[in-house]
Scaffold this motif. Structure first.
Motif, PDB file in Angstrom:
ATOM      1  N   LYS A  21     -28.414 -11.061 -36.757  1.00 34.29           N
ATOM      2  CA  LYS A  21     -27.321 -10.461 -36.095  1.00 34.29           C
ATOM      3  C   LYS A  21     -26.372 -11.528 -35.355  1.00 34.29           C
ATOM      4  O   LYS A  21     -25.305 -11.251 -35.621  1.00 34.29           O
ATOM      5  N   CYS A  22     -26.938 -12.249 -34.847  1.00 32.25           N
ATOM      6  CA  CYS A  22     -26.113 -13.538 -34.133  1.00 32.25           C
ATOM      7  C   CYS A  22     -25.156 -14.265 -35.254  1.00 32.25           C
ATOM      8  O   CYS A  22     -24.379 -14.900 -35.145  1.00 32.25           O
ATOM      9  N   ALA A  23     -26.221 -14.542 -36.312  1.00 27.67           N
ATOM     10  CA  ALA A  23     -25.366 -15.225 -37.573  1.00 27.67           C
ATOM     11  C   ALA A  23     -24.292 -14.431 -38.013  1.00 27.67           C
ATOM     12  O   ALA A  23     -23.335 -14.954 -38.493  1.00 27.67           O
ATOM     13  N   ARG A  24     -24.415 -13.081 -38.188  1.00 26.75           N
ATOM     14  CA  ARG A  24     -23.557 -12.213 -38.493  1.00 26.75           C
ATOM     15  C   ARG A  24     -22.379 -12.226 -37.841  1.00 26.75           C
ATOM     16  O   ARG A  24     -21.148 -12.247 -38.248  1.00 26.75           O
ATOM     17  N   ILE A  25     -22.335 -12.255 -36.590  1.00 33.01           N
ATOM     18  CA  ILE A  25     -21.378 -12.130 -35.635  1.00 33.01           C
ATOM     19  C   ILE A  25     -20.539 -13.540 -35.726  1.00 33.01           C
ATOM     20  O   ILE A  25     -19.340 -13.661 -35.743  1.00 33.01           O
ATOM     21  N   GLY A  26     -21.614 -14.643 -35.718  1.00 26.96           N
ATOM     22  CA  GLY A  26     -20.821 -15.952 -35.769  1.00 26.96           C
ATOM     23  C   GLY A  26     -19.928 -15.949 -37.255  1.00 26.96           C
ATOM     24  O   GLY A  26     -18.864 -16.819 -37.391  1.00 26.96           O
ATOM     25  N   GLU A  27     -20.493 -15.267 -38.134  1.00 31.49           N
ATOM     26  CA  GLU A  27     -19.468 -15.667 -39.445  1.00 31.49           C
ATOM     27  C   GLU A  27     -18.350 -14.497 -39.533  1.00 31.49           C
ATOM     28  O   GLU A  27     -17.363 -14.903 -40.115  1.00 31.49           O
ATOM     29  N   ARG A  28     -18.674 -13.247 -39.073  1.00 28.11           N
ATOM     30  CA  ARG A  28     -17.462 -12.414 -39.164  1.00 28.11           C
ATOM     31  C   ARG A  28     -16.311 -12.537 -38.035  1.00 28.11           C
ATOM     32  O   ARG A  28     -15.381 -12.353 -38.291  1.00 28.11           O
ATOM     33  N   LYS A  29     -16.922 -12.913 -36.882  1.00 24.42           N
ATOM     34  CA  LYS A  29     -16.019 -12.963 -35.797  1.00 24.42           C
ATOM     35  C   LYS A  29     -15.714 -14.526 -35.395  1.00 24.42           C
ATOM     36  O   LYS A  29     -15.490 -14.949 -34.296  1.00 24.42           O
ATOM     37  N   SER A  30     -15.807 -15.464 -36.534  1.00 27.03           N
ATOM     38  CA  SER A  30     -15.671 -17.006 -36.540  1.00 27.03           C
ATOM     39  C   SER A  30     -14.485 -17.378 -35.439  1.00 27.03           C
ATOM     40  O   SER A  30     -14.602 -18.225 -34.592  1.00 27.03           O
ATOM     41  N   PRO A  31     -13.181 -16.665 -35.639  1.00 25.84           N
ATOM     42  CA  PRO A  31     -11.924 -17.490 -34.762  1.00 25.84           C
ATOM     43  C   PRO A  31     -12.300 -17.085 -33.408  1.00 25.84           C
ATOM     44  O   PRO A  31     -11.971 -17.940 -32.467  1.00 25.84           O
ATOM     45  N   TYR A  32     -12.767 -15.865 -33.236  1.00 26.34           N
ATOM     46  CA  TYR A  32     -12.951 -15.612 -31.603  1.00 26.34           C
ATOM     47  C   TYR A  32     -14.260 -16.203 -31.130  1.00 26.34           C
ATOM     48  O   TYR A  32     -14.092 -16.576 -29.974  1.00 26.34           O
ATOM     49  N   VAL A  33     -15.082 -16.563 -31.851  1.00 28.65           N
ATOM     50  CA  VAL A  33     -16.277 -17.257 -31.450  1.00 28.65           C
ATOM     51  C   VAL A  33     -15.854 -18.898 -31.200  1.00 28.65           C
ATOM     52  O   VAL A  33     -16.338 -19.292 -30.079  1.00 28.65           O
ATOM     53  N   ALA A  34     -14.908 -19.355 -31.982  1.00 27.04           N
ATOM     54  CA  ALA A  34     -14.320 -20.735 -31.672  1.00 27.04           C
ATOM     55  C   ALA A  34     -13.641 -20.650 -30.717  1.00 27.04           C
ATOM     56  O   ALA A  34     -13.861 -21.678 -30.028  1.00 27.04           O
ATOM     57  N   LEU A  35     -12.601 -19.700 -30.741  1.00 22.17           N
ATOM     58  CA  LEU A  35     -11.817 -19.827 -29.167  1.00 22.17           C
ATOM     59  C   LEU A  35     -12.646 -19.830 -28.020  1.00 22.17           C
ATOM     60  O   LEU A  35     -12.474 -20.278 -27.124  1.00 22.17           O
ATOM     61  N   SER A  36     -13.698 -19.011 -27.979  1.00 18.86           N
ATOM     62  CA  SER A  36     -14.674 -18.797 -27.006  1.00 18.86           C
ATOM     63  C   SER A  36     -15.382 -20.066 -26.543  1.00 18.86           C
ATOM     64  O   SER A  36     -15.407 -20.604 -25.496  1.00 18.86           O
ATOM     65  N   CYS A  37     -15.690 -20.880 -27.822  1.00 22.53           N
ATOM     66  CA  CYS A  37     -16.569 -22.036 -27.624  1.00 22.53           C
ATOM     67  C   CYS A  37     -15.505 -23.006 -27.003  1.00 22.53           C
ATOM     68  O   CYS A  37     -15.951 -23.996 -26.078  1.00 22.53           O
ATOM     69  N   ILE A  38     -14.359 -23.102 -27.326  1.00 24.25           N
ATOM     70  CA  ILE A  38     -13.340 -23.933 -26.782  1.00 24.25           C
ATOM     71  C   ILE A  38     -12.987 -23.667 -25.281  1.00 24.25           C
ATOM     72  O   ILE A  38     -12.971 -24.600 -24.570  1.00 24.25           O
ATOM     73  N   ALA A  39     -12.821 -22.440 -25.084  1.00 24.60           N
ATOM     74  CA  ALA A  39     -12.745 -21.953 -23.743  1.00 24.60           C
ATOM     75  C   ALA A  39     -13.705 -22.316 -22.847  1.00 24.60           C
ATOM     76  O   ALA A  39     -13.666 -22.747 -21.564  1.00 24.60           O
ATOM     77  N   MET A  40     -14.984 -22.148 -23.212  1.00 23.95           N
ATOM     78  CA  MET A  40     -16.243 -22.509 -22.422  1.00 23.95           C
ATOM     79  C   MET A  40     -16.202 -24.068 -22.354  1.00 23.95           C
ATOM     80  O   MET A  40     -16.601 -24.358 -21.067  1.00 23.95           O
ATOM     81  N   ALA A  41     -15.942 -24.727 -23.267  1.00 30.37           N
ATOM     82  CA  ALA A  41     -16.138 -26.334 -23.058  1.00 30.37           C
ATOM     83  C   ALA A  41     -15.157 -26.523 -22.076  1.00 30.37           C
ATOM     84  O   ALA A  41     -15.586 -27.645 -21.182  1.00 30.37           O
ATOM     85  N   VAL A  42     -13.826 -26.150 -22.066  1.00 30.90           N
ATOM     86  CA  VAL A  42     -12.647 -26.436 -21.084  1.00 30.90           C
ATOM     87  C   VAL A  42     -13.133 -26.123 -19.648  1.00 30.90           C
ATOM     88  O   VAL A  42     -12.965 -27.005 -18.730  1.00 30.90           O
ATOM     89  N   SER A  43     -13.768 -25.069 -19.462  1.00 28.48           N
ATOM     90  CA  SER A  43     -14.125 -24.340 -18.403  1.00 28.48           C
ATOM     91  C   SER A  43     -15.633 -25.440 -17.999  1.00 28.48           C
ATOM     92  O   SER A  43     -15.399 -25.712 -16.527  1.00 28.48           O
ATOM     93  N   ILE A  44     -16.396 -25.947 -18.693  1.00 23.91           N
ATOM     94  CA  ILE A  44     -17.446 -26.635 -18.133  1.00 23.91           C
ATOM     95  C   ILE A  44     -17.158 -27.782 -17.981  1.00 23.91           C
ATOM     96  O   ILE A  44     -17.531 -28.574 -16.715  1.00 23.91           O
ATOM     97  N   LEU A  45     -16.163 -28.302 -18.587  1.00 17.64           N
ATOM     98  CA  LEU A  45     -15.500 -29.829 -18.386  1.00 17.64           C
ATOM     99  C   LEU A  45     -14.646 -29.922 -17.105  1.00 17.64           C
ATOM    100  O   LEU A  45     -14.885 -31.019 -16.307  1.00 17.64           O
ATOM    101  N   PHE A  46     -13.791 -29.045 -16.805  1.00 21.11           N
ATOM    102  CA  PHE A  46     -12.913 -29.327 -15.821  1.00 21.11           C
ATOM    103  C   PHE A  46     -13.029 -28.317 -14.625  1.00 21.11           C
ATOM    104  O   PHE A  46     -12.464 -28.741 -13.591  1.00 21.11           O
ATOM    105  N   TRP A  47     -14.116 -27.284 -14.740  1.00 16.40           N
ATOM    106  CA  TRP A  47     -14.074 -26.289 -13.346  1.00 16.40           C
ATOM    107  C   TRP A  47     -15.338 -26.409 -13.063  1.00 16.40           C
ATOM    108  O   TRP A  47     -15.659 -25.491 -12.105  1.00 16.40           O
ATOM    109  N   SER A  48     -16.355 -26.934 -13.545  1.00 14.70           N
ATOM    110  CA  SER A  48     -17.753 -26.718 -12.968  1.00 14.70           C
ATOM    111  C   SER A  48     -17.840 -27.780 -12.035  1.00 14.70           C
ATOM    112  O   SER A  48     -17.809 -28.897 -11.974  1.00 14.70           O
TER     113      SER A  48
END
Length: 72
Positions: free
Chosen positions: A45-72
């Motif tokens: 199910k996680c693989a299906r989410i990653g395939e079908r919602k890949s633009p949203y997952v990619a944006l979430s990963c970028i947002a998470m990386a920025v928040s970890i790098l600059f605000w943690s």
């Protein structure tokens, strides 16, 4: 602190799980396709989410990386 009690850590773990499952399914589809039900079906199910919602997952990963790098 455990990832279960920290919301940002929980989101990071979920995003990494989705990305990892989608990557593994791209390399070896049979490994995840045979386990569509039960406890191991979570990875399918996680693989299906990653395939079908890949633009949203990619944006979430970028947002998470920025928040970890600059605000943690």
């Amino acid at each position: 602190m455990s990832a279960l009690f920290n919301f940002q850590s929980l989101l990071t773990v979920v995003l990494l799980l989705i990305c990892t499952c989608a990557y593994v399914r791209a390399l070896a589809p049979r490994m995840l396709d045979k386990n569509k039900e039960g406890l191991l079906g979570i990875f399918w199910k996680c693989a299906r989410i990653g395939e079908r919602k890949s633009p949203y997952v990619a944006l979430s990963c970028i947002a998470m990386a920025v928040s970890i790098l600059f605000w943690s």
